[in-house]
Design an enzyme around this catalytic site. Structure first.
Site, PDB file in Angstrom:
ATOM      1  CD  GLU A  69       1.255  -0.804  -2.941  1.00 14.95           C
ATOM      2  OE1 GLU A  69       2.239  -0.633  -2.193  1.00 14.95           O
ATOM      3  OE2 GLU A  69       0.084  -0.590  -2.585  1.00 14.95           O
ATOM      4  NE  ARG A 105     -12.653  -3.218  -2.497  1.00 15.74           N
ATOM      5  CZ  ARG A 105     -11.851  -3.325  -1.440  1.00 15.74           C
ATOM      6  NH1 ARG A 105     -12.010  -2.534  -0.402  1.00 15.74           N
ATOM      7  NH2 ARG A 105     -10.891  -4.224  -1.416  1.00 15.74           N
ATOM      8  CE  LYS A 126      -2.975  -6.541  -3.147  1.00 10.76           C
ATOM      9  NZ  LYS A 126      -2.253  -5.684  -4.114  1.00 10.76           N
TER      10      LYS A 126
END
Length: 585
Positions: free
Chosen positions: A42, A289, A299
């Protein structure tokens, strides 16, 4: 400087479980033996090393099995996205050494997704809900208690169609309505309890401008985008495991919709790879992750650090962003080697920052040019060296690679050395410069510190000048130069042509090992010593030629690189990593 990616350091002893799944699908002939992956960021921030792990897998699998990997920006939320992030994500992927086949955007499919949503409404599988977000969350129930149906769940189809069109107008009020899929309010998977698939956002989109006022949710757009493109393997992180059934459900409904479109003669609107029998659909595979000690990967938190100026931008060398690591002086190969070293599993883990630094250190040892720099200078005067005389010495650029050649350094009577390389009253084990002790100057001579008058001091007692004599028979590379002494070899810079420089010493961003798991405000956990700026350093003039992205080893100190702020008039260097791990327990 774009670095050539070496692959010999990335050899794998065995396939990861992700690669094994892909291999099995190929052997079974799925999707006509075709492999197609995608990296779907994104564009709402800069990518960090956690994304780099996904990049290595998405692009790496495609390369390994002769397939392709596309880059797709999931740009479904214009409130957070812009072209700056798009451009930097593309730049970071290239720096890591990967190349995409095509660039796509979720916004490429807004028209198709809208038509699909209209079809769902017509089939009685979606409805417009006018509850508040708090009411919707409350009536969804809990993981152990089923949800309650919305009072708008059974509103007439025609009314839903009218309201859905109204949602996509400039007059629509954000939060006043959402479109929800009508699935199963009693499903134990909370994601199935009539998920929101469209919401109103009255902010211009970075690509489509003001054409749309109503945007699809990520869960609604993601799987469909994969299907439109013919993706064979959707490789993502473990938090998407509970989303997988919903991903599959929406794709199954999309298949039904496309079949109807084909029956109506509209097959030409879709990728031919997905309408023929050779496309079996997308297999979603999840892996762990990447988390590292002494930093955060959220983020949201990273953006807060940037916005609140707690760091100097997304590319601050303390940040775990790819551009921050590049600016700090990491090599792309070292990042890839680190990711290969930690591997891919089904279990989340906290990886030691020291392991990342070890991979950086190992790779830079092969690449870095050895140079002299003095960070805390004190003057050394060789009293028996002729005044006005200079000598040109040869310095090997990299002992690990003979092809890197040599460069010339100038030697003279007055030199800069490190302040902590001298002690007026030396400890017994001190092997550097002290009254009556000998040391070798790198690429030059053996010198002996004066016993009677070893140094001058200022009024505060701080040493200003050190005095020594040199042995003219011990020049490096000449007969007699191999005379054995107990002292160490010291680096130095010639006072006559030394260039003043700013040096930035970077350390861990946070002061505790796992700030992401701490309940305190993450801002309170920042390491106050994560950056120290030294303004009175000296480097050899050869460094004026160096550019950001060049790899340097300041001898006996660590690995450095010129910063983006560096100019010929004001040299600035960033410390990448020390020569050894100073954080070992």
């Amino acid at each position: 400087m774009e670095e050539k990616i070496m692959t010999e350091g990335e050899e794998k002893k065995s396939l990861s479980f992700v690669e094994q799944f892909v291999k099995e699908d190929l052997e079974a002939g799925k999707n006509g033996g075709r492999i197609q992956t995608r990296f779907p960021p994104e564009p709402n921030g800069y990518i960090h090393i956690g994304h780099a792990k996904a990049i290595c897998m998405d692009f790496g699998v495609a390369e390994e099995f002769g397939g392709i990997c596309n880059l797709r920006f999931d740009d479904t939320n214009p409130t957070k996205e812009n072209t700056e992030y798009v451009e930097n994500i593309m730049s970071d992927i290239k720096w890591l050494g990967f190349h995409w086949e095509n660039v796509y955007y979720a916004s490429d499919y807004f028209e198709k997704l809208w038509d699909f949503a209209v079809w769902l409404i017509k089939k009685g599988l979606a409805y417009v809900d006018e509850q508040t977000s708090e009411q919707i969350a409350e009536q969804k129930g809990t993981p152990t208690q089923p949800g309650r149906p919305s009072p708008f769940r059974d509103r007439p189809i025609e009314e839903n169609l009218r309201l859905f069109e109204q949602m996509n107008t400039p007059e629509a009020v954000e939060g006043s309505m959402v479109l929800r899929a009508k699935l199963d309010m009693a499903n134990p998977n909370m994601h199935f309890r009539d998920p929101i698939i469209y919401r109103i956002i009255q902010i211009p989109h970075h690509r489509t401008g003001t054409k749309w006022h109503c945007y699809p949710m990520y869960d609604f757009a993601h799987g469909q985008s994969d299907y439109f493109e013919g993706v064979t393997h959707s490789i993502c992180t473990l938090e998407f495991v509970p989303h997988r059934p919903l991903y599959d459900k929406f794709v199954d409904l999309l298949r039904e919709y496309i079949k109807e479109q084909i029956a109506e003669g509209k097959a030409g609107e879709y990728n031919p790879d997905i309408v023929d029998a050779k496309y079996d659909g997308t297999r979603q595979i999840e892996f762990n992750r990447l988390n590292i000690t002494y930093t955060v990967m959220s983020k949201r938190k990273l953006k807060a650090l940037v916005d609140e100026k707690l760091v100097n931008g997304w590319d601050d060398p303390r940040m775990p962003t790819v551009c921050g690591m590049r600016r700090r002086g990491y090599s792309s190969q070292s990042v890839r080697n680190f990711i290969n070293a930690i591997g891919y599993t089904k279990f989340d883990a906290l990886n030691d920052f020291a392991l990342l630094e070890s991979n950086v250190r190992d790779d830079l040892n092969k690449k870095a040019t050895r140079v002299s720099a003095v960070l805390d200078p004190v003057k050394l005067v060789l009293t028996n060296y002729p005044e006005g005389k200079t000598e040109e010495m040869e310095a090997v650029n990299n002992p690990e690679n003979e092809a890197d050649g040599k460069h010339t350094i100038t030697f003279s009577r007055e030199l800069w050395i490190e302040r902590d390389d001298f002690m007026e009253v030396a400890e017994k084990k001190f092997q550097r410069l002290a009254p009556g002790k000998e040391v070798r100057l790198k690429n030059a001579y053996i010198i002996k510190c004066d016993e009677e008058h070893p140094c001058d001091k200022d009024a505060e007692g701080r040493v200003t000048t050190i005095y020594a004599t040199y042995d003219p028979e011990t020049r490096s590379g000449q007969p007699g130069a191999d005379r054995k002494i107990k002292g160490k070899t010291l680096h130095w810079v010639n006072c006559q042509d030394a260039v003043k420089a700013e040096v930035r010493l970077y350390d861990r961003l946070f002061s505790i090992e796992n700030p992401g798991a701490d309940e305190r405000d993450f801002r309170d956990l920042l390491n106050p010593d994560s950056l120290k700026v030294l303004n009175n350093c000296y480097v050899e003039p050869y460094l004026k030629e160096k550019k950001p992205g060049d790899f340097l080893q300041f001898q006996r100190i660590g690995y450095f690189t010129p910063d983006l702020d560096s100019t010929p008039e004001h040299l600035v260097f960033n410390k990448t990593v020390g020569l050894k791990d100073t954080w070992k327990r």
